[in-house]
Write a protein that holds these residues in place. Sequence first.
Motif, PDB file in Angstrom:
ATOM      1  N   CYS A   1      -4.969  -2.557  -7.091  1.00  0.00           N
ATOM      2  CA  CYS A   1      -6.245  -3.210  -6.775  1.00  0.00           C
ATOM      3  C   CYS A   1      -6.059  -4.725  -6.706  1.00  0.00           C
ATOM      4  O   CYS A   1      -5.196  -5.294  -7.371  1.00  0.00           O
ATOM      5  CB  CYS A   1      -7.271  -2.841  -7.840  1.00  0.00           C
ATOM      6  SG  CYS A   1      -8.954  -3.401  -7.458  1.00  0.00           S
ATOM      7  N   ASP A  58      -8.022  -6.789  -7.934  1.00  0.00           N
ATOM      8  CA  ASP A  58      -8.634  -7.346  -9.152  1.00  0.00           C
ATOM      9  C   ASP A  58      -7.701  -8.354  -9.831  1.00  0.00           C
ATOM     10  O   ASP A  58      -6.522  -8.067 -10.070  1.00  0.00           O
ATOM     11  CB  ASP A  58      -8.936  -6.172 -10.106  1.00  0.00           C
ATOM     12  CG  ASP A  58      -9.865  -6.584 -11.231  1.00  0.00           C
ATOM     13  OD1 ASP A  58      -9.551  -7.560 -11.933  1.00  0.00           O
ATOM     14  OD2 ASP A  58     -10.899  -5.921 -11.397  1.00  0.00           O
ATOM     15  N   GLY A  75      -9.815  -1.539  -4.804  1.00  0.00           N
ATOM     16  CA  GLY A  75      -9.909  -0.092  -4.958  1.00  0.00           C
ATOM     17  C   GLY A  75      -8.631   0.657  -4.608  1.00  0.00           C
ATOM     18  O   GLY A  75      -8.653   1.884  -4.481  1.00  0.00           O
ATOM     19  N   HIS A 116      -7.055   1.206 -12.191  1.00  0.00           N
ATOM     20  CA  HIS A 116      -7.241   0.517 -13.475  1.00  0.00           C
ATOM     21  C   HIS A 116      -8.650   0.740 -14.014  1.00  0.00           C
ATOM     22  O   HIS A 116      -9.590   1.004 -13.237  1.00  0.00           O
ATOM     23  CB  HIS A 116      -6.982  -0.990 -13.317  1.00  0.00           C
ATOM     24  CG  HIS A 116      -7.991  -1.688 -12.449  1.00  0.00           C
ATOM     25  ND1 HIS A 116      -9.065  -2.385 -12.967  1.00  0.00           N
ATOM     26  CD2 HIS A 116      -8.098  -1.773 -11.104  1.00  0.00           C
ATOM     27  CE1 HIS A 116      -9.768  -2.894 -11.964  1.00  0.00           C
ATOM     28  NE2 HIS A 116      -9.215  -2.538 -10.827  1.00  0.00           N
ATOM     29  N   CYS A 143     -12.747  -0.696 -12.778  1.00  0.00           N
ATOM     30  CA  CYS A 143     -12.529  -1.101 -11.379  1.00  0.00           C
ATOM     31  C   CYS A 143     -13.869  -1.352 -10.677  1.00  0.00           C
ATOM     32  O   CYS A 143     -14.713  -0.445 -10.577  1.00  0.00           O
ATOM     33  CB  CYS A 143     -11.733  -0.026 -10.631  1.00  0.00           C
ATOM     34  SG  CYS A 143     -11.370  -0.498  -8.918  1.00  0.00           S
ATOM     35  N   GLY A 144     -14.050  -2.570 -10.210  1.00  0.00           N
ATOM     36  CA  GLY A 144     -15.306  -2.945  -9.565  1.00  0.00           C
ATOM     37  C   GLY A 144     -15.540  -2.208  -8.255  1.00  0.00           C
ATOM     38  O   GLY A 144     -16.682  -1.864  -7.923  1.00  0.00           O
TER      39      GLY A 144
HETATM   40 ZN    ZN Z   1     -10.210  -2.496  -9.059  1.00  0.00          ZN
END
Ligand code: ZN
Length: 230
Positions: free
Chosen positions: A83, A85, A108, A136, A139-140
């Motif tokens: 990801c 992130d 994602g 993870h 995860c947004g």
């Molecule tokens: Zn994520």
Amino acid sequence: MNLTTLVKCLAVCGILSTLCFTTISSIPTERSWEAVDSDSAIKRLAEGNARFVEGESIHPHEAFAWRSNLENEQHPWAVLLSCSDSRVPPELIFDQGFGDLFVIRVAGNIVDTDVIASIEYAVDYLDTKLVVVMGHTHCGAVTAAVDSELHEAHEPAEITSLVHRIQPAVAFIDGENREETIKRSVSNNVELSVSRLKEVGDLERALEQRSVKIIGAMYDMHTGVVSFDD
Ligand SMILES: [Zn+2]
């Protein structure tokens, strides 16, 4: 040549040979470029993650001599699809350096055409034997996919497109709360990306004929531990 000159000459040669030896010994030898099989690559990742978790990272392969060797070639021994992130940097999580990991990061850890092309490049042209899809916790992107199923969202078309790629991984179970749904969906989303990669013809052949492995993994943001599906 008199004795004084001879002694000076030997001293200079000694210094030079010491300098040469120091320089040469700090440069990776040919052994460094030996192919790393998939199981050895998983072991390296696990060992690096253990160092990270214990607070004993050694930050390898950052020196000038090592980077100089990489100017005209690269031999990464693992592909990481993870990801975007900011809290999930693969090189730090696995305590690896320059030239070790071929990293593709996208929100994602989804699979689309460009992601597939990048992975194929590493597998076909750099002979990398291990592909890891790493999700993870918290995860947004997956959270957005879960929430988009719960209530109508008005996002830009590009974000909507990305969320749609994750939505097949989202499934609601009676009695499960939102946090539990997100956690399970994160795991499902890794499986989804692994499955999509294994269905790509070129990668499918690499799995069957060239001992390539594609596996899932999960990074726990709280503990720092990565667990592998393999
Ligand atoms: Zn994520």
